[in-house]
Design an enzyme around this catalytic site. Structure first.
Site, short mmCIF file in Angstrom:
data_model
loop_
_atom_site.label_atom_id
_atom_site.label_comp_id
_atom_site.label_asym_id
_atom_site.label_seq_id
_atom_site.Cartn_x
_atom_site.Cartn_y
_atom_site.Cartn_z
N TRP A 1 -2.96 -2.70 -1.47
CA TRP A 1 -2.52 -4.06 -1.79
C TRP A 1 -3.23 -4.94 -0.79
O TRP A 1 -2.93 -4.92 0.41
CB TRP A 1 -1.00 -4.14 -1.65
CG TRP A 1 -0.36 -5.39 -2.14
CD1 TRP A 1 0.00 -5.69 -3.42
CD2 TRP A 1 0.06 -6.52 -1.35
NE1 TRP A 1 0.61 -6.93 -3.47
CE2 TRP A 1 0.66 -7.46 -2.22
CE3 TRP A 1 0.00 -6.83 0.01
CZ2 TRP A 1 1.18 -8.68 -1.78
CZ3 TRP A 1 0.51 -8.05 0.45
CH2 TRP A 1 1.09 -8.95 -0.45
N LYS B 1 6.85 -4.05 -4.18
CA LYS B 1 8.27 -3.70 -4.14
C LYS B 1 8.82 -3.82 -2.74
O LYS B 1 9.90 -4.34 -2.52
CB LYS B 1 8.46 -2.27 -4.67
CG LYS B 1 9.92 -1.81 -4.69
CD LYS B 1 10.74 -2.63 -5.66
CE LYS B 1 12.20 -2.26 -5.65
NZ LYS B 1 13.02 -3.32 -6.27
N LYS C 1 14.18 -14.33 -10.69
CA LYS C 1 13.86 -13.26 -11.65
C LYS C 1 12.87 -13.77 -12.68
O LYS C 1 11.89 -13.11 -12.99
CB LYS C 1 15.12 -12.74 -12.36
CG LYS C 1 16.06 -11.89 -11.57
CD LYS C 1 15.57 -10.51 -11.22
CE LYS C 1 14.79 -10.49 -9.93
NZ LYS C 1 15.47 -10.36 -8.70
N ARG D 1 5.16 0.00 -6.34
CA ARG D 1 5.14 -0.75 -5.09
C ARG D 1 4.16 -1.93 -5.14
O ARG D 1 4.20 -2.80 -4.28
CB ARG D 1 4.75 0.18 -3.94
CG ARG D 1 5.77 1.28 -3.68
CD ARG D 1 5.23 2.27 -2.67
NE ARG D 1 4.96 1.61 -1.41
CZ ARG D 1 5.82 1.55 -0.41
NH1 ARG D 1 6.98 2.11 -0.53
NH2 ARG D 1 5.52 0.94 0.70
N GLU E 1 9.33 -14.39 -11.10
CA GLU E 1 8.67 -13.15 -10.66
C GLU E 1 7.99 -12.41 -11.79
O GLU E 1 6.89 -11.92 -11.63
CB GLU E 1 9.70 -12.18 -10.06
CG GLU E 1 10.05 -12.43 -8.63
CD GLU E 1 10.90 -11.30 -8.06
OE1 GLU E 1 11.98 -11.03 -8.63
OE2 GLU E 1 10.49 -10.69 -7.07
N GLU F 1 18.98 -16.78 -7.95
CA GLU F 1 18.53 -15.44 -8.28
C GLU F 1 17.98 -15.39 -9.72
O GLU F 1 16.96 -14.74 -9.98
CB GLU F 1 19.68 -14.43 -8.07
CG GLU F 1 19.41 -12.99 -8.47
CD GLU F 1 18.23 -12.35 -7.75
OE1 GLU F 1 17.70 -12.92 -6.79
OE2 GLU F 1 17.82 -11.26 -8.20
N CYS G 1 0.82 -1.21 0.00
CA CYS G 1 0.00 0.00 0.00
C CYS G 1 0.86 1.27 0.00
O CYS G 1 2.00 1.25 0.48
CB CYS G 1 -0.86 0.03 1.25
SG CYS G 1 -1.85 -1.44 1.47
N ASN H 1 -1.78 2.23 5.86
CA ASN H 1 -0.87 1.14 5.47
C ASN H 1 -0.59 0.33 6.72
O ASN H 1 -0.44 0.90 7.80
CB ASN H 1 0.48 1.69 4.98
CG ASN H 1 0.37 2.34 3.62
OD1 ASN H 1 -0.68 2.35 3.01
ND2 ASN H 1 1.48 2.90 3.15
N GLY H 2 -0.44 -0.98 6.57
CA GLY H 2 -0.14 -1.82 7.73
C GLY H 2 -1.30 -2.74 8.04
O GLY H 2 -2.22 -2.90 7.22
N HIS I 1 19.94 -35.85 -7.77
CA HIS I 1 19.23 -36.39 -6.61
C HIS I 1 17.73 -36.08 -6.66
O HIS I 1 17.05 -36.18 -5.64
CB HIS I 1 19.83 -35.82 -5.32
CG HIS I 1 21.28 -36.19 -5.13
ND1 HIS I 1 21.68 -37.46 -4.84
CD2 HIS I 1 22.41 -35.45 -5.24
CE1 HIS I 1 23.01 -37.50 -4.75
NE2 HIS I 1 23.47 -36.29 -5.01
#
Ligand code: M6R
Length: 612
Positions: free
Chosen positions: A76, A607, A489, A27, A492, A485, A2, A102-103, A508
């Site tokens: 969000w 973000k 990427k 964000r 995402e 990484e 948010c 927010n929160g 394995h």
């Protein structure tokens, strides 16, 4: 996550709020809204599900939305679906007081029940709406928004960054924070509230970062900073050092692409002024520890999430290898729930690009509560993690807007490499190694540029895998976290399922997945274990897997087992990740772009993850 924007001054708030919300789009959000107090001193709320542009299109005429005081929000979803009734701002029943939040209000169910028994009716499923009703409840007796907000927040358990307006006092915004960032921007006879400097930087660079437990009452021509208990607080005004161009795409289609291409500069910025050529070592001023103290360190714990966690894994490899200090890497989200052991002479590092990740912040506090000294490695000056750490180092990557972290990763790795060399030079590393390392590090920006110049070829390879449903990333040693990484990427931003594995671990289990449709992206650089990784790749080849290799320039032999090869320049082993990750970022970008996806705002992601 948010975002909050607020404005009070002599200009029309609406376009400023909309512009601010657009700056926060990166964000991640699913709905947005604004509340303004219009010319008739009446509170008006406009909300829309989806993009800010939809909200902008849905607004009535400028005359109807004109107001000099307003607050705005991107949501969000955490509690309740992303729909119109759950979008912020929320208002009290009489539509006089509006709140953006927010929160998470953890005890919202209890508070809601209490308010409902007093006759309050709720119109959303959110935790945030309780704030609007609670503030209105206390304002009935207090007749003072600041005091009403203080009383309401006293009852609240959880985290919040809030901004509140009341049509009965149209020239005032009250904002408060606990666990969710909030900034007051100071302009020329105008003020801004924001959860992120990006929202207001085109208007002012003068800001006050509110601390946890603080609030600000902003009137048209003055502001008053206090604690939530109404104690006066002395304001500390900071200057934001970003340029506006840092938050604009320039000639690039996406921020992520711009940020990938900025890496020759951002990596250089991470080591600039930190090389000590005379003594063949490095320096990190923010460490604020003497050589004697550093030599005493027996163990290092590095705590982080996501991409920062991958950087931490590279740090582990480097510090253990170069400085012979034992390193433990921890997921921040797990740390405080698993009773961690922090032996004496342990140094704890938290890594966070944003400096606001809730899990990382909680881990930092937990480590401090257990008596550890905690250093922060962040990109965001004035962020909560930067402020709460006992010392720290900025990575100086500049604003990173793309949700998929790229340049922050290479800057984090650069700083961790410097740390490893500092600690190593205090122990067994020779001056010759130190001098050779510095010489090679200085070449890295130009070598990154060489890889970036190969963009067209990488795009062509992306074309060959863009329709895959799965991908496997392999690496060994220091390049194993790079494989993780690379996989992160890809998933995402392209939504292709991807996994990173140590190449030898493949046999394995994951080997069962290999067939002619499975792209295997392998980092196979010329180093001590080159032959080993080639053997692992032969196992893939024998099962008709499609192999795309990241290889050292001049390695012709690798072509025999590869469907495609992306060459990167040669460098010393410790610096491999700074080069090997670049083509993986570019590959992920091109695959997502070729699939027609929004690279900068991938679905469901935010973000900076400021909730647990
Ligand atoms: O701001 P932080 O470095 O603390 O963020 C940690 C993760 O949320 C972040 O790295 C996330 O994994 C990114 N989307 C990776 O691209």
């Amino acid at each position: 996550m948010c975002g909050i924007v607020g404005y009070i001054g002599s200009r029309n708030a609406t376009p400023i709020l909309i512009e601010g919300l657009k700056r926060l789009e990166y964000r991640g959000y699913d709905s947005a809204g604004i509340a303004i107090i219009n010319k008739k001193k009446s509170l008006k709320i406009f909300k829309e599900v989806g993009k800010i542009i939809e909200l902008e299109r849905s607004l009535p005429t400028p005359a109807e939305t004109f107001g000099k005081t307003g607050i705005a929000h991107t949501r969000w979803a955490t509690h309740g679906e992303p729909n119109l009734k759950n979008a912020h701002p929320h208002a009290d029943e009489n539509k006089k007081i509006a709140v953006v939040h927010n929160g998470i209000i953890e005890n919202y169910k209890k508070l809601r029940k209490k308010l409902e028994t007093k006759g309050y009716n709720f119109s959303s499923d959110t935790d945030s709406e309780v704030l609007a009703h609670l503030i209105e409840y206390f304002n009935r007796t207090e007749k003072n928004l600041t005091l009403a907000v203080q009383k309401a927040l006293k009852l609240v358990e959880g985290t919040f960054g809030i901004a509140v307006i009341n049509e009965e006092n149209p020239n005032q915004i009250v904002a408060a924070r606990k666990g969710s960032p909030l900034i007051l921007g100071i302009g020329n006879n105008e003020f801004f509230i924001a959860s992120d400097v990006a929202a207001i930087i085109i208007h002012t660079k003068k800001v006050i970062y509110l601390q946890d437990g603080e609030m600000v009452t902003v009137d048209k021509d003055k502001f008053e900073l206090t604690t939530l208990e109404n104690q006066a607080v002395k304001a500390k005004i900071s200057e934001v050092d970003w340029q506006v161009s840092a938050i604009e795409k320039g000639n690039y289609d996406y921020f992520m692409l711009k940020e990938i291409f900025e890496q020759p500069i951002s990596v250089e910025n991470a080591f600039r002024g930190r090389l000590n050529e005379k003594l063949s070592t490095c320096r990190l001023g923010g460490l604020s520890m003497s050589g004697e103290e550093l030599r005493k360190i027996k163990k290092i714990q590095i705590i982080a999430c996501g991409t920062s966690w991958h950087a931490a894994l590279i740090g582990e490899y480097l510090i253990e290898n170069l400085a012979r200090v034992s390193v433990e890497v921890e997921y921040a989200s797990e740390y405080r729930y698993r009773n961690p052991i922090i032996p004496a002479d342990t140094l704890v590092f938290v890594i966070s690009q944003s400096g606001e990740t809730a899990d990382t912040l909680a881990a930092l506090r937990e480590a401090q509560a257990r008596g550890a000294k905690v250093f922060g490695l962040t990109n965001t000056i004035g962020s909560t993690i930067a402020r709460e750490s006992d010392g720290g180092v900025y990575i100086h990557a500049g604003a990173e807007i793309g949700v998929a972290s790229t340049k922050a990763f290479t800057s984090q790795v650069t700083v961790l490499t410097l740390l490893a060399v500092i600690l190593g030079r205090m122990k067994d590393l020779s001056p010759t190694f130190g001098a050779g390392f510095i010489k090679e590090l200085k070449q890295i920006p130009q070598k990154i540029q060489q890889i970036l110049d190969n963009d067209e070829k990488i795009k062509q390879i992306a074309e060959t895998i863009k329709d895959s449903t799965n991908a496997l990333y392999l690496g060994r040693g220091i390049n194993y976290p790079v494989a993780l990484e690379g996989a992160l990427k890809l998933k995402e931003i392209s939504y292709i399922h991807a996994e990173g594995y140590p190449a030898a671990e493949m046999k394995h289990g994951p080997i069962a997945l290999i067939d002619e449709n499975m792209p295997v992206i392998a980092i196979a650089l010329k180093d001590a274990i080159y032959d080993k990784i080639i053997s692992n790749l032969n196992e893939v080849k024998a099962r008709n897997g499609r192999i795309i290799t990241i290889a050292t320039e001049g390695d012709e032999k690798i072509k025999e087992i590869s469907e495609s090869v992306i060459y990167i320049p040669e460098t010393i082993h410790s610096l491999h990740p700074l080069l090997s990750v670049i083509p993986l970022q570019m590959l992920a970008y091109h695959v997502a772009n070729l699939r027609g996806l929004d690279v900068d705002q991938p679905r469901n992601l935010a973000k900076s993850v400021t909730v647990e």
